[in-house]
Design a protein around this motif. Structure first.
Motif, PDB file in Angstrom:
ATOM      1  N   ILE A  17       1.095  -1.087   0.301  1.00  0.00           N
ATOM      2  CA  ILE A  17      -0.069   0.243  -0.336  1.00  0.00           C
ATOM      3  C   ILE A  17       0.704   0.912   0.016  1.00  0.00           C
ATOM      4  O   ILE A  17       0.325   2.153  -0.541  1.00  0.00           O
ATOM      5  CB  ILE A  17      -0.859   0.120   0.691  1.00  0.00           C
ATOM      6  CG1 ILE A  17      -2.177   0.880   0.991  1.00  0.00           C
ATOM      7  CG2 ILE A  17      -0.845   0.387   2.341  1.00  0.00           C
ATOM      8  CD1 ILE A  17      -3.001   0.761   0.026  1.00  0.00           C
ATOM      9  N   SER A  18       1.877   1.405   0.583  1.00  0.00           N
ATOM     10  CA  SER A  18       2.910   2.663   0.774  1.00  0.00           C
ATOM     11  C   SER A  18       3.207   2.816  -0.943  1.00  0.00           C
ATOM     12  O   SER A  18       3.790   3.977  -1.498  1.00  0.00           O
ATOM     13  CB  SER A  18       4.031   2.197   1.618  1.00  0.00           C
ATOM     14  OG  SER A  18       4.723   0.920   1.375  1.00  0.00           O
ATOM     15  N   GLN A  19       3.550   1.437  -1.828  1.00  0.00           N
ATOM     16  CA  GLN A  19       4.426   1.557  -2.696  1.00  0.00           C
ATOM     17  C   GLN A  19       3.022   1.884  -3.847  1.00  0.00           C
ATOM     18  O   GLN A  19       3.318   2.797  -4.256  1.00  0.00           O
ATOM     19  CB  GLN A  19       4.778   0.154  -2.961  1.00  0.00           C
ATOM     20  CG  GLN A  19       6.050   0.078  -4.821  1.00  0.00           C
ATOM     21  CD  GLN A  19       6.207  -1.033  -4.998  1.00  0.00           C
ATOM     22  OE1 GLN A  19       5.214  -1.981  -5.316  1.00  0.00           O
ATOM     23  NE2 GLN A  19       7.123  -1.204  -5.089  1.00  0.00           N
ATOM     24  N   ARG A  20       1.960   1.356  -3.621  1.00  0.00           N
ATOM     25  CA  ARG A  20       1.363   2.369  -4.277  1.00  0.00           C
ATOM     26  C   ARG A  20       0.676   3.865  -4.090  1.00  0.00           C
ATOM     27  O   ARG A  20       0.754   4.634  -5.347  1.00  0.00           O
ATOM     28  CB  ARG A  20      -0.992   1.220  -3.622  1.00  0.00           C
ATOM     29  CG  ARG A  20       0.358   0.047  -4.998  1.00  0.00           C
ATOM     30  CD  ARG A  20      -1.684  -0.828  -4.164  1.00  0.00           C
ATOM     31  NE  ARG A  20      -1.418  -2.256  -4.977  1.00  0.00           N
ATOM     32  CZ  ARG A  20      -2.310  -3.372  -5.117  1.00  0.00           C
ATOM     33  NH1 ARG A  20      -3.230  -2.606  -4.506  1.00  0.00           N
ATOM     34  NH2 ARG A  20      -2.312  -4.087  -5.329  1.00  0.00           N
ATOM     35  N   ALA A  21       0.518   3.840  -2.977  1.00  0.00           N
ATOM     36  CA  ALA A  21       0.333   5.475  -2.821  1.00  0.00           C
ATOM     37  C   ALA A  21       1.452   6.280  -3.157  1.00  0.00           C
ATOM     38  O   ALA A  21       1.591   7.582  -3.597  1.00  0.00           O
ATOM     39  CB  ALA A  21       0.769   5.805  -1.275  1.00  0.00           C
ATOM     40  N   ALA A  22       2.778   5.827  -2.764  1.00  0.00           N
ATOM     41  CA  ALA A  22       4.391   7.082  -3.504  1.00  0.00           C
ATOM     42  C   ALA A  22       3.926   6.650  -4.645  1.00  0.00           C
ATOM     43  O   ALA A  22       4.335   7.799  -5.563  1.00  0.00           O
ATOM     44  CB  ALA A  22       5.067   6.381  -2.669  1.00  0.00           C
ATOM     45  N   ARG A  23       3.170   5.686  -5.437  1.00  0.00           N
ATOM     46  CA  ARG A  23       3.219   5.700  -6.702  1.00  0.00           C
ATOM     47  C   ARG A  23       1.916   6.508  -7.531  1.00  0.00           C
ATOM     48  O   ARG A  23       2.048   7.509  -8.884  1.00  0.00           O
ATOM     49  CB  ARG A  23       3.169   4.201  -7.781  1.00  0.00           C
ATOM     50  CG  ARG A  23       3.077   4.559  -8.753  1.00  0.00           C
ATOM     51  CD  ARG A  23       2.612   2.521  -9.723  1.00  0.00           C
ATOM     52  NE  ARG A  23       2.287   2.013  -9.039  1.00  0.00           N
ATOM     53  CZ  ARG A  23       1.837   0.501  -8.826  1.00  0.00           C
ATOM     54  NH1 ARG A  23       3.098  -0.026  -9.407  1.00  0.00           N
ATOM     55  NH2 ARG A  23       2.083  -0.442  -8.143  1.00  0.00           N
ATOM     56  N   LEU A  24       0.974   6.846  -6.643  1.00  0.00           N
ATOM     57  CA  LEU A  24      -0.286   7.457  -7.785  1.00  0.00           C
ATOM     58  C   LEU A  24       0.589   8.751  -6.942  1.00  0.00           C
ATOM     59  O   LEU A  24       0.193   9.927  -7.780  1.00  0.00           O
ATOM     60  CB  LEU A  24      -1.083   7.013  -6.541  1.00  0.00           C
ATOM     61  CG  LEU A  24      -2.330   8.534  -6.626  1.00  0.00           C
ATOM     62  CD1 LEU A  24      -3.181   8.253  -7.921  1.00  0.00           C
ATOM     63  CD2 LEU A  24      -3.358   7.423  -5.855  1.00  0.00           C
ATOM     64  N   ALA A  25       1.322   8.956  -5.910  1.00  0.00           N
ATOM     65  CA  ALA A  25       1.306  10.239  -5.630  1.00  0.00           C
ATOM     66  C   ALA A  25       2.487  11.231  -7.110  1.00  0.00           C
ATOM     67  O   ALA A  25       1.866  12.023  -7.083  1.00  0.00           O
ATOM     68  CB  ALA A  25       2.090  10.894  -4.537  1.00  0.00           C
ATOM     69  N   THR A  26       2.581  10.674  -7.421  1.00  0.00           N
ATOM     70  CA  THR A  26       3.678  10.533  -8.625  1.00  0.00           C
ATOM     71  C   THR A  26       3.663  10.540  -9.822  1.00  0.00           C
ATOM     72  O   THR A  26       3.758  11.371 -10.758  1.00  0.00           O
ATOM     73  CB  THR A  26       5.546   9.880  -8.814  1.00  0.00           C
ATOM     74  OG1 THR A  26       5.061   8.402  -9.008  1.00  0.00           O
ATOM     75  CG2 THR A  26       6.476   9.477  -7.256  1.00  0.00           C
ATOM     76  N   GLU A  27       2.371  10.105  -9.783  1.00  0.00           N
ATOM     77  CA  GLU A  27       1.314  10.529 -11.178  1.00  0.00           C
ATOM     78  C   GLU A  27       0.670  11.679 -11.088  1.00  0.00           C
ATOM     79  O   GLU A  27       0.918  12.077 -12.484  1.00  0.00           O
ATOM     80  CB  GLU A  27       0.769   8.872 -11.410  1.00  0.00           C
ATOM     81  CG  GLU A  27       1.344   7.633 -11.788  1.00  0.00           C
ATOM     82  CD  GLU A  27       0.826   6.579 -11.763  1.00  0.00           C
ATOM     83  OE1 GLU A  27      -0.477   6.639 -11.400  1.00  0.00           O
ATOM     84  OE2 GLU A  27       1.521   5.258 -11.830  1.00  0.00           O
ATOM     85  N   VAL A  28       0.881  11.162 -10.153  1.00  0.00           N
ATOM     86  CA  VAL A  28      -0.524  12.853 -10.277  1.00  0.00           C
ATOM     87  C   VAL A  28       0.228  13.937  -9.998  1.00  0.00           C
ATOM     88  O   VAL A  28       0.226  14.886 -10.326  1.00  0.00           O
ATOM     89  CB  VAL A  28      -0.952  12.333  -8.405  1.00  0.00           C
ATOM     90  CG1 VAL A  28      -1.709  14.143  -8.553  1.00  0.00           C
ATOM     91  CG2 VAL A  28      -2.088  11.980  -8.662  1.00  0.00           C
TER      92      VAL A  28
END
Length: 86
Positions: A17-28
């Motif tokens: 979940i931390s990896q997905r959250a960081a990936r989402l933040a970088t995509e945004v």
């Protein structure tokens, strides 16, 4: 004193979940996520959290250390779900 299989569930969920959250933040953030200062070839975390791109790269350590996510899934399948070994 014994390790419970629930720890595997928590480790897997937390790291993924931390990896997905960081990936989402970088995509945004898009190209703004690349705003990393490379003074001294490292990030000085005395000024707060590292940039999102740095955090995203660091999340891969969590999915590799203490057993990869695939190993954690095998432990969960065997010990929590009671599935046979392959």
């Amino acid at each position: 004193g014994e390790v419970s299989p629930e720890h595997s569930v928590l480790k897997l969920f937390g790291s993924e979940i931390s990896q997905r959250a960081a990936r989402l933040a970088t995509e945004v953030l898009g190209t703004e996520a690349l705003d990393v200062a490379f003074e001294g070839c490292g990030y000085d975390d005395t000024f707060g959290r590292p940039p999102w791109m740095t955090q995203y790269f660091q999340t891969y350590r969590a999915t590799i250390s203490a057993g990869t996510s695939e190993i954690q899934r095998n432990i969960i399948a065997q010990r929590v779900l009671g599935l046979p070994r392959r």
